[in-house]
Design an enzyme around this catalytic site. Structure first.
Site, mmCIF file in Angstrom:
data_model
loop_
_atom_site.group_PDB
_atom_site.id
_atom_site.type_symbol
_atom_site.label_atom_id
_atom_site.label_comp_id
_atom_site.label_asym_id
_atom_site.label_seq_id
_atom_site.Cartn_x
_atom_site.Cartn_y
_atom_site.Cartn_z
ATOM 1 N NE ARG A 165 -7.706 -6.679 -20.804
ATOM 2 C CZ ARG A 165 -8.688 -7.259 -21.478
ATOM 3 N NH1 ARG A 165 -9.064 -8.461 -21.159
ATOM 4 N NH2 ARG A 165 -9.297 -6.619 -22.454
ATOM 5 N N PRO B 207 0.822 -1.218 0.000
ATOM 6 C CG PRO B 207 -0.083 -1.098 2.146
ATOM 7 C CD PRO B 207 0.661 -2.006 1.220
ATOM 8 C CG ASP C 50 -9.652 -3.319 -22.761
ATOM 9 O OD1 ASP C 50 -10.811 -3.575 -23.116
ATOM 10 O OD2 ASP C 50 -8.829 -4.172 -22.391
ATOM 11 C CD GLU D 235 0.840 -5.301 11.426
ATOM 12 O OE1 GLU D 235 0.879 -4.140 10.970
ATOM 13 O OE2 GLU D 235 -0.210 -5.857 11.776
HETATM 14 N N1 SAH Z 1 1.287 -2.800 7.612
HETATM 15 C C1 SAH Z 1 1.357 -2.592 6.199
HETATM 16 C C2 SAH Z 1 0.240 -3.353 5.471
HETATM 17 C C3 SAH Z 1 0.426 -4.824 5.498
HETATM 18 S S1 SAH Z 1 -0.877 -5.657 4.700
HETATM 19 C C4 SAH Z 1 1.197 -1.115 5.886
HETATM 20 O O1 SAH Z 1 0.373 -0.474 6.547
HETATM 21 O O2 SAH Z 1 1.851 -0.590 4.989
HETATM 22 C C5 SAH Z 1 -0.126 -7.175 4.264
HETATM 23 C C6 SAH Z 1 0.354 -7.288 2.820
HETATM 24 O O3 SAH Z 1 -0.736 -7.106 1.942
HETATM 25 C C7 SAH Z 1 1.398 -6.283 2.394
HETATM 26 O O4 SAH Z 1 2.685 -6.698 2.746
HETATM 27 C C8 SAH Z 1 1.186 -6.207 0.895
HETATM 28 O O5 SAH Z 1 1.942 -7.191 0.201
HETATM 29 C C9 SAH Z 1 -0.294 -6.501 0.735
HETATM 30 N N2 SAH Z 1 -1.093 -5.279 0.531
HETATM 31 C C10 SAH Z 1 -1.992 -4.744 1.408
HETATM 32 N N3 SAH Z 1 -2.575 -3.652 0.903
HETATM 33 C C11 SAH Z 1 -2.057 -3.460 -0.333
HETATM 34 C C12 SAH Z 1 -2.253 -2.481 -1.346
HETATM 35 N N4 SAH Z 1 -3.100 -1.458 -1.208
HETATM 36 N N5 SAH Z 1 -1.546 -2.610 -2.477
HETATM 37 C C13 SAH Z 1 -0.672 -3.618 -2.651
HETATM 38 N N6 SAH Z 1 -0.435 -4.578 -1.715
HETATM 39 C C14 SAH Z 1 -1.113 -4.502 -0.565
#
Ligand code: SAH
Length: 244
Positions: A152, A88, A167, A115
């Site tokens: 794609r 994220p 698309d 996490e």
């Molecule tokens: N504690 C972290 C979130 C961990 S969620 C933070 O707040 O930044 C667990 C895993 O889910 C992450 O390591 C990632 O690989 C995936 N993940 C969660 N949300 C995501 C998002 N919006 N985009 C991409 N990967 C995501």
């Protein structure tokens, strides 16, 4: 192209690789797809891939050793892949990123859980990519979305490459509306022009339709678009149609 997914839950990909566009891309060998089980790189009875967070002790973090052992073995056998960590905290994924990744020869996705990952793993990561400003529990579902979009973009994967070009986002406009049979249903008609067989006329109609949809649904895309001459001509026609 080669795609690897590194995960602690390989089963999640069992049906993903069998169906639809991705399934066909794999069976036709346009994508060489490998799921790597991170637990194969652990040395304890429980195949542990996570441990407590230093400092706060709150939540679990993915351990560094299995990832590095997997990485060393992979690089020794196949060379260095482009490593993506779905996170994220990365830049938000879009069509351009899908096109960019589809042109690489080998992309490896490291799916985080808990996490997230031990920060030292970032030393082998080439880019962090996010699916949007929200948090899901693991990188697997996110990676599936990324792979669907990338597949794609590989020539030959989607039957007629032309349908990919139409698309949404591919050319910066949203896709035009689409219809199939029956021509009339509960008083709703398929536009007559789409059934006339005149491909030049149909093309112009669909371009206008895409322009109107983009302006209405995504004015941000419309406003920043560098319109082609053909599109400008279509806009002029649309304005004329409105005013006379
Ligand atoms: N504690 C972290 C979130 C961990 S969620 C933070 O707040 O930044 C667990 C895993 O889910 C992450 O390591 C990632 O690989 C995936 N993940 C969660 N949300 C995501 C998002 N919006 N985009 C991409 N990967 C995501």
């Amino acid at each position: 192209m080669k795609i690897e997914v590194v995960t602690t839950i390989p089963e999640l990909f069992d049906s993903f690789v069998k169906f639809g566009v991705v399934g066909r891309a794999i069976s036709s060998k346009r994508i060489e797809f490998t799921v790597i089980n991170l637990r194969d790189y652990t040395h304890d009875r429980h195949k542990t891939t996570d441990d407590y967070t230093y400092g706060t002790g709150i939540g679990m973090v993915m351990k560094v050793e299995p990832v590095f052992e997997m990485f060393d073995e992979y690089v020794k056998n196949y060379g260095r892949p482009w490593i993506v960590y779905p996170s994220p905290q990365g830049e938000i994924f879009d069509q351009q990123k899908a096109i960019e990744l589809s042109s690489k020869s080998d992309v490896m996705f490291l799916c985080g859980r808990y996490e997230g990952i031990d920060e030292r793993i970032m030393s082998i990561v080439d880019e962090e990519i996010s699916i949007g400003d929200f948090v899901v529990s693991g990188g697997e579902s996110v990676t599936m979305v990324f792979i669907e979009a990338i597949a794609r973009m590989i020539p030959g994967v989607v039957g007629k490459h032309a349908s990919v070009k139409d698309d949404s986002f591919f050319a910066g406009l949203l896709d035009h509306s689409n219809y199939t049979r029956p021509p009339s249903y509960r008083g709703m008609e398929v536009p007559e022009i789409l059934r006339c067989g005149d491909h030049a006329k149909i093309g112009k109609y669909l371009l206008k339709d895409a322009i109107i949809r983009t302006a209405k649904k995504r004015p941000d895309l419309f406003l920043k678009r560098d319109f082609t001459l053909e599109e400008k001509a279509a806009i002029v026609e649309l304005l004329r149609e409105k005013t006379c």
